[in-house]
Design an enzyme around this catalytic site. Structure first.
Site, short mmCIF file in Angstrom:
data_model
loop_
_atom_site.label_atom_id
_atom_site.label_comp_id
_atom_site.label_asym_id
_atom_site.label_seq_id
_atom_site.Cartn_x
_atom_site.Cartn_y
_atom_site.Cartn_z
N LYS A 51 30.98 37.20 54.30
CA LYS A 51 32.10 36.50 54.94
C LYS A 51 32.57 37.27 56.18
CE LYS A 51 33.79 34.37 50.68
NZ LYS A 51 34.89 34.36 49.69
N SER A 67 36.78 39.10 51.93
CA SER A 67 37.14 39.43 50.56
C SER A 67 36.56 38.38 49.62
CB SER A 67 38.67 39.48 50.41
OG SER A 67 39.02 39.88 49.10
N ASP A 68 36.20 38.84 48.44
CA ASP A 68 35.73 37.90 47.43
C ASP A 68 36.07 38.46 46.06
OD1 ASP A 68 34.07 35.30 47.32
OD2 ASP A 68 33.36 36.50 45.63
N GLN A 69 36.36 37.55 45.15
CA GLN A 69 36.67 37.94 43.77
C GLN A 69 35.78 37.17 42.83
OE1 GLN A 69 40.34 36.62 41.54
NE2 GLN A 69 40.81 38.77 41.91
#
Length: 189
Positions: A51, A67-69
């Site tokens: 991203k 950011s990624d979760q």
């Protein structure tokens, strides 16, 4: 210095606003599908970097936050449910379990890259189908990894949350991000 959040998530935008730094938002064009056999932590790290890289390519000279979760239930990644039925099924699967939430951040600018990962463990209490249905109807957590909003009524679903940074579970670990931003030369606070 210019700062861009590689996300259109209102949750991440609201968290980043807490730092009182000017920033723009841009939608990353990234396929979020897990690779065959990809572990949840590896998926979160890969997607945060992808991203940031995608948006950084369109914003030369700017620092870009990706950011990624990924929710990790017994080694299996859980994504955003998207539908009421999928949210109810996710919550039923997590009931009585400990779920790990890997939240990765990547800060990039013109080939420079800084990264961090936060781990949050959430112990869900035993949940009945009616409780799950009432919760999903009340909060509609269809765009949230794990099908809940801990900052709202979702807190009633848990026995405990174990973490270093309470903002990580919402989607952007601000403690780690502040460290990365300071490394990049931003004055925080």
């Amino acid at each position: 210095m210019s700062l861009v959040l590689a996300s259109t998530s209102r949750y991440r935008r609201e968290l980043l606003q807490r730092l009182a730094l000017p920033f723009d938002c841009a939608r990353p064009d990234v396929d979020e599908t897990a690779l065959n056999g990809e572990a949840p932590l590896a998926l979160a790290i890969r997607l945060a970097a992808a991203k940031a890289a995608d948006v950084a390519a369109r914003h030369p000279g700017a620092w870009v936050i990706g950011s990624d979760q990924v929710a990790d239930l017994n080694g299996q990644p859980l994504g955003k449910p998207g539908t009421v039925d999928a949210a109810c099924a996710q919550l039923a699967a997590m009931a009585g379990q400990t779920v790990r939430f890997h939240t990765a951040i990547s800060l990039m600018r013109d080939g420079e890259s800084l990264a961090a990962v936060d781990l949050t463990e959430v112990r869900f209490r035993t949940l009945g189908q009616q409780e799950i249905a009432r919760y999903v109807t009340a909060e509609q957590p269809l765009d949230c990894a794990g099908s809940f909003k801990c900052e709202g009524l979702g807190i009633s679903l848990f026995e405990a949350i174990d973490n270093r940074d309470p903002t990580a579970l919402i989607g952007l670990p601000l403690i780690a991000l502040c460290g990365l931003l300071r490394q990049a030369g931003f004055a925080v606070p």
